[in-house]
Motif scaffolding. Structure first.
Motif, PDB file in Angstrom:
ATOM      1  N   SER A 141       3.947  -0.996   9.190  1.00  0.00           N
ATOM      2  CA  SER A 141       3.348   0.268   8.750  1.00  0.00           C
ATOM      3  C   SER A 141       3.053   0.284   7.262  1.00  0.00           C
ATOM      4  CB  SER A 141       4.294   1.435   9.087  1.00  0.00           C
ATOM      5  OG  SER A 141       5.561   1.244   8.465  1.00  0.00           O
ATOM      6  N   ASN A 142       3.335  -0.812   6.565  1.00  0.00           N
ATOM      7  CA  ASN A 142       3.058  -0.868   5.135  1.00  0.00           C
ATOM      8  C   ASN A 142       2.844  -2.321   4.738  1.00  0.00           C
ATOM      9  OD1 ASN A 142       5.814  -1.969   4.290  1.00  0.00           O
ATOM     10  ND2 ASN A 142       6.406  -0.072   5.316  1.00  0.00           N
ATOM     11  N   ARG A 143       2.463  -2.524   3.475  1.00  0.00           N
ATOM     12  CA  ARG A 143       2.098  -3.867   3.009  1.00  0.00           C
ATOM     13  C   ARG A 143       3.279  -4.832   3.082  1.00  0.00           C
ATOM     14  NH1 ARG A 143       2.320  -5.884  -2.107  1.00  0.00           N
ATOM     15  NH2 ARG A 143       2.579  -3.809  -2.998  1.00  0.00           N
ATOM     16  N   ALA A 144       4.475  -4.351   2.744  1.00  0.00           N
ATOM     17  CA  ALA A 144       5.644  -5.235   2.714  1.00  0.00           C
ATOM     18  C   ALA A 144       5.972  -5.762   4.110  1.00  0.00           C
ATOM     19  CB  ALA A 144       6.841  -4.513   2.114  1.00  0.00           C
ATOM     20  N   ALA A 164      16.105  -4.014   4.901  1.00  0.00           N
ATOM     21  CA  ALA A 164      15.812  -2.819   4.117  1.00  0.00           C
ATOM     22  C   ALA A 164      14.304  -2.590   4.027  1.00  0.00           C
ATOM     23  CB  ALA A 164      16.421  -2.942   2.721  1.00  0.00           C
ATOM     24  N   LEU A 165      13.529  -3.669   3.789  1.00  0.00           N
ATOM     25  CA  LEU A 165      12.078  -3.534   3.717  1.00  0.00           C
ATOM     26  C   LEU A 165      11.491  -3.092   5.050  1.00  0.00           C
ATOM     27  CD1 LEU A 165      11.198  -6.685   1.573  1.00  0.00           C
ATOM     28  CD2 LEU A 165      10.855  -4.298   0.901  1.00  0.00           C
ATOM     29  N   LYS A 166      12.077  -3.585   6.129  1.00  0.00           N
ATOM     30  CA  LYS A 166      11.575  -3.273   7.462  1.00  0.00           C
ATOM     31  C   LYS A 166      11.849  -1.814   7.848  1.00  0.00           C
ATOM     32  CE  LYS A 166      11.678  -5.294  12.124  1.00  0.00           C
ATOM     33  NZ  LYS A 166      12.295  -6.381  12.944  1.00  0.00           N
ATOM     34  N   ASN A 167      13.025  -1.308   7.483  1.00  0.00           N
ATOM     35  CA  ASN A 167      13.430   0.036   7.880  1.00  0.00           C
ATOM     36  C   ASN A 167      13.300   1.066   6.769  1.00  0.00           C
ATOM     37  OD1 ASN A 167      14.395  -0.646  10.612  1.00  0.00           O
ATOM     38  ND2 ASN A 167      15.923  -1.835   9.540  1.00  0.00           N
ATOM     39  N   GLY A 168      12.897   0.604   5.576  1.00  0.00           N
ATOM     40  CA  GLY A 168      12.777   1.508   4.439  1.00  0.00           C
ATOM     41  C   GLY A 168      13.903   1.271   3.451  1.00  0.00           C
ATOM     42  N   ILE A 169      13.563   1.064   2.174  1.00  0.00           N
ATOM     43  CA  ILE A 169      14.583   0.866   1.149  1.00  0.00           C
ATOM     44  C   ILE A 169      15.352   2.176   0.971  1.00  0.00           C
ATOM     45  CG2 ILE A 169      15.012   0.305  -1.283  1.00  0.00           C
ATOM     46  CD1 ILE A 169      13.868  -2.038   0.176  1.00  0.00           C
ATOM     47  N   GLY A 195       3.321   2.039  -3.275  1.00  0.00           N
ATOM     48  CA  GLY A 195       2.946   0.679  -3.656  1.00  0.00           C
ATOM     49  C   GLY A 195       3.094  -0.331  -2.531  1.00  0.00           C
ATOM     50  N   GLY A 196       2.847   0.111  -1.289  1.00  0.00           N
ATOM     51  CA  GLY A 196       2.930  -0.793  -0.150  1.00  0.00           C
ATOM     52  C   GLY A 196       4.333  -1.035   0.348  1.00  0.00           C
ATOM     53  N   GLY A 246       6.299  12.824 -15.018  1.00  0.00           N
ATOM     54  CA  GLY A 246       7.183  11.656 -14.954  1.00  0.00           C
ATOM     55  C   GLY A 246       7.316  11.040 -13.572  1.00  0.00           C
ATOM     56  N   ILE A 247       6.710  11.660 -12.555  1.00  0.00           N
ATOM     57  CA  ILE A 247       6.855  11.173 -11.175  1.00  0.00           C
ATOM     58  C   ILE A 247       6.191   9.808 -11.006  1.00  0.00           C
ATOM     59  CG2 ILE A 247       6.274  11.590  -8.755  1.00  0.00           C
ATOM     60  CD1 ILE A 247       8.518  13.345  -9.785  1.00  0.00           C
ATOM     61  N   GLU A 248       4.995   9.625 -11.565  1.00  0.00           N
ATOM     62  CA  GLU A 248       4.309   8.339 -11.405  1.00  0.00           C
ATOM     63  C   GLU A 248       5.089   7.210 -12.079  1.00  0.00           C
ATOM     64  OE1 GLU A 248       1.785   7.550  -9.486  1.00  0.00           O
ATOM     65  OE2 GLU A 248       1.897   9.637  -8.808  1.00  0.00           O
ATOM     66  N   GLN A 249       5.659   7.479 -13.246  1.00  0.00           N
ATOM     67  CA  GLN A 249       6.476   6.469 -13.918  1.00  0.00           C
ATOM     68  C   GLN A 249       7.712   6.127 -13.089  1.00  0.00           C
ATOM     69  OE1 GLN A 249       5.096   9.113 -15.189  1.00  0.00           O
ATOM     70  NE2 GLN A 249       4.333   8.791 -17.286  1.00  0.00           N
ATOM     71  N   LEU A 250       8.297   7.155 -12.458  1.00  0.00           N
ATOM     72  CA  LEU A 250       9.459   6.920 -11.598  1.00  0.00           C
ATOM     73  C   LEU A 250       9.080   6.040 -10.408  1.00  0.00           C
ATOM     74  CD1 LEU A 250      12.362   7.391 -10.678  1.00  0.00           C
ATOM     75  CD2 LEU A 250      11.604   9.570  -9.649  1.00  0.00           C
ATOM     76  N   LYS A 251       7.917   6.274  -9.843  1.00  0.00           N
ATOM     77  CA  LYS A 251       7.466   5.461  -8.710  1.00  0.00           C
ATOM     78  C   LYS A 251       7.347   3.994  -9.111  1.00  0.00           C
ATOM     79  CE  LYS A 251       4.959   9.064  -6.154  1.00  0.00           C
ATOM     80  NZ  LYS A 251       3.628   9.513  -5.662  1.00  0.00           N
ATOM     81  N   GLN A 252       6.855   3.729 -10.308  1.00  0.00           N
ATOM     82  CA  GLN A 252       6.757   2.351 -10.788  1.00  0.00           C
ATOM     83  C   GLN A 252       8.136   1.732 -10.956  1.00  0.00           C
ATOM     84  OE1 GLN A 252       3.873   0.663 -10.898  1.00  0.00           O
ATOM     85  NE2 GLN A 252       3.032   2.598 -10.087  1.00  0.00           N
ATOM     86  N   GLN A 253       9.109   2.533 -11.405  1.00  0.00           N
ATOM     87  CA  GLN A 253      10.486   2.040 -11.521  1.00  0.00           C
ATOM     88  C   GLN A 253      11.060   1.706 -10.145  1.00  0.00           C
ATOM     89  OE1 GLN A 253      11.809   5.458 -14.243  1.00  0.00           O
ATOM     90  NE2 GLN A 253      13.164   3.798 -14.883  1.00  0.00           N
ATOM     91  N   LEU A 254      10.734   2.509  -9.164  1.00  0.00           N
ATOM     92  CA  LEU A 254      11.214   2.248  -7.797  1.00  0.00           C
ATOM     93  C   LEU A 254      10.646   0.938  -7.268  1.00  0.00           C
ATOM     94  CD1 LEU A 254      10.906   5.859  -6.340  1.00  0.00           C
ATOM     95  CD2 LEU A 254      13.036   4.560  -6.566  1.00  0.00           C
ATOM     96  N   ILE A 255       9.357   0.735  -7.469  1.00  0.00           N
ATOM     97  CA  ILE A 255       8.717  -0.505  -7.012  1.00  0.00           C
ATOM     98  C   ILE A 255       9.347  -1.708  -7.701  1.00  0.00           C
ATOM     99  CG2 ILE A 255       6.550  -1.807  -6.994  1.00  0.00           C
ATOM    100  CD1 ILE A 255       5.109   0.931  -6.810  1.00  0.00           C
ATOM    101  N   ALA A 256       9.592  -1.581  -9.019  1.00  0.00           N
ATOM    102  CA  ALA A 256      10.176  -2.689  -9.783  1.00  0.00           C
ATOM    103  C   ALA A 256      11.604  -2.992  -9.352  1.00  0.00           C
ATOM    104  CB  ALA A 256      10.138  -2.360 -11.269  1.00  0.00           C
ATOM    105  N   ALA A 257      12.296  -1.998  -8.769  1.00  0.00           N
ATOM    106  CA  ALA A 257      13.690  -2.192  -8.359  1.00  0.00           C
ATOM    107  C   ALA A 257      13.826  -2.951  -7.049  1.00  0.00           C
ATOM    108  CB  ALA A 257      14.386  -0.835  -8.237  1.00  0.00           C
TER     109      ALA A 257
END
Length: 443
Positions: free
Chosen positions: A140-143, A217-222, A267-268, A342-353
């Protein structure tokens, strides 16, 4: 490969979901060509290896539909058998009528996953690739799509083939020693080389097994836990991340009594957010239960969003080494969940984590594969233990007195376990039934 017997029945099933403008019916088996030729004007048996034809499906003198018929001659088909795909209009009447005519002409309705099971049994793909088909459909997503495609292309199979090649070489040498066991001083394989290779293989197997936590985790959601004191904006943050009013927002402390969970793709990558009860000292029994669940949710999360506001301390939580903590000070100039600042910046932090992976990385997502890797790891560790002893200084030294037959037995067991993943040895029918029963009909 040694596989279970293949059914000689010719099977048919719709390969597309109902309700669309077009529908595809898949037919496979020894009588696929004759069954289709009996209901249209195409002589499938005399066509090219792969060919596409315009024709009409007929029920006696009645025209059912104008269709396209794709003919695939064995072994150049998905299943490895003679196969036909009929593309018709998506009317449920038309689809059911075509299936009815096919059954009248020698086909039977396919079970869940039966086409893919035949592809596996005919050697068109190994078992891990067959399982990837179901994962690809469910992605259901890129990952999850990227992981399924890697496995479908043989990513895990290639990794295991390298390991098995190394194991087979040494096992063969040990077997040769056993054949000449009456020559006591004859040794075909250097025990030091065997120990080093066993340690390398064990590390490789462990790396694959350890990737399961990330893959699962990627399969079921982080899992991401949002924690903090009451009223610092946790529920508002959840709503901002989800883009909807999922959680109740109130000025009354202790409004969130239980964990609220929902998923969103950023971010997929799919994240599973858990909005938890605010952490504070309270005499309210129900609220205290919610706080205990908050602590449990934080303990099992991969990412913790530690939230506060000016003048309020961050919650005192102990994090694991493999957890990422992102600290958020809400209601400030830089971050205001209520207004989306600040939400978009937080989303980038989530992707980077999220642990980075490339298309070449092999990530295990199947619990069946993980179980096999765990057993293979234990088996190869027995080889290592058998090849090493411990002296008084606790440093490993070589034990060259270990009989070759014991080493060979553990190596053979490791090979057999790894073969379970790809189906390279006899696979129990109940295992196959369990794997393919989760597929949709028509795949």
């Amino acid at each position: 490969m040694h596989h279970s017997p293949i059914s000689t029945d010719t099977i048919c099933a719709p390969a597309t979901a109902p309700g669309g403008a077009l529908g595809i019916i898949r037919i496979s088996g020894a009588d696929a060509f004759s069954a289709v030729s009996a209901i249209c004007s195409v002589d499938c048996a005399s066509t090219a290896v792969r060919s596409l034809h315009y024709t009409h499906i007929m029920d006696g003198d009645e025209t059912i539909d104008e269709v396209m018929v794709a003919v695939f001659r064995a072994p150049h088909s998905y299943t490895g058998e003679d196969s036909v795909e009929i593309s018709c209009h998506g009317s449920s009447y038309i689809l059911n009528k075509v299936l009815e005519l096919l059954v009248q002409n020698g086909c039977r309705m396919a079970g869940p996953g039966e086409f893919t099971q035949r592809a596996y049994l005919n050697g068109k793909m190994d078992l891990s690739q067959a399982e990837a088909v179901a994962d690809l459909i469910a992605s259901s997503n890129r990952a999850t799509h990227r992981m399924a495609m890697s496995q479908l292309r043989g990513g895990i199979s290639t990794e295991l083939a390298r390991l098995r090649e190394q194991l087979l070489k040494l096992t063969s040498l040990l077997e040769l020693e056993l054949d000449f066991s009456d020559h006591e001083d004859l040794e075909f394989v250097d025990r030091t080389e065997l120990l080093q290779l066993a340690q390398t293989i064990e590390a490789h197997i462990a790396r694959l097994a350890n990737s399961f936590e990330t893959g699962n985790a990627l399969k079921n959601g982080i899992p991401v836990a949002i924690v903090g004191a009451p009223n610092v904006g946790k529920s508002t943050l959840l709503n901002a991340l989800l883009g909807e009013e999922r959680a109740i927002v109130s000025d009354i402390q202790g409004t969130t009594r239980d964990a609220i969970e929902d998923t969103v793709t950023i971010g997929g990558i799919q994240f599973r957010f858990i909005d938890t009860a605010g952490i504070r000292h309270t005499a309210d029994t129900i609220e205290q239960m919610g706080i205990e669940r908050t602590i449990a949710a934080a303990r099992h999360a991969r990412i913790i969003l530690m939230m506060t506001e000016p003048g309020v301390p961050y919650p005192d939580l102990e994090a694991r080494n493999d957890q990422t903590i992102i600290r958020i000070e809400n209601k400030t100039e830089a971050f205001q969940a209520k207004y989306g600042i600040g939400i978009e910046q937080l989303k980038q932090q989530l992707i980077a984590a999220v642990p980075a992976s490339s298309d070449s990385d092999v990530i295990v997502t199947s619990a069946r594969h993980y179980d096999a890797l765990q057993r293979a790891s234990a088996s190869i560790r027995r080889v290592i233990a058998g090849l090493t002893a411990t002296n008084n200084s606790q440093s490993p030294i070589l034990n060259s007195q270990l009989p070759s037959d014991l080493v060979a037995e553990d190596l053979r067991q490791t090979l057999d376990i790894l073969a379970e993943i790809t189906g390279g040895q006899i696979t129990p029918q109940e295992t196959l039934n369990n794997i393919f029963s989760h597929f949709c009909v028509g795949k």
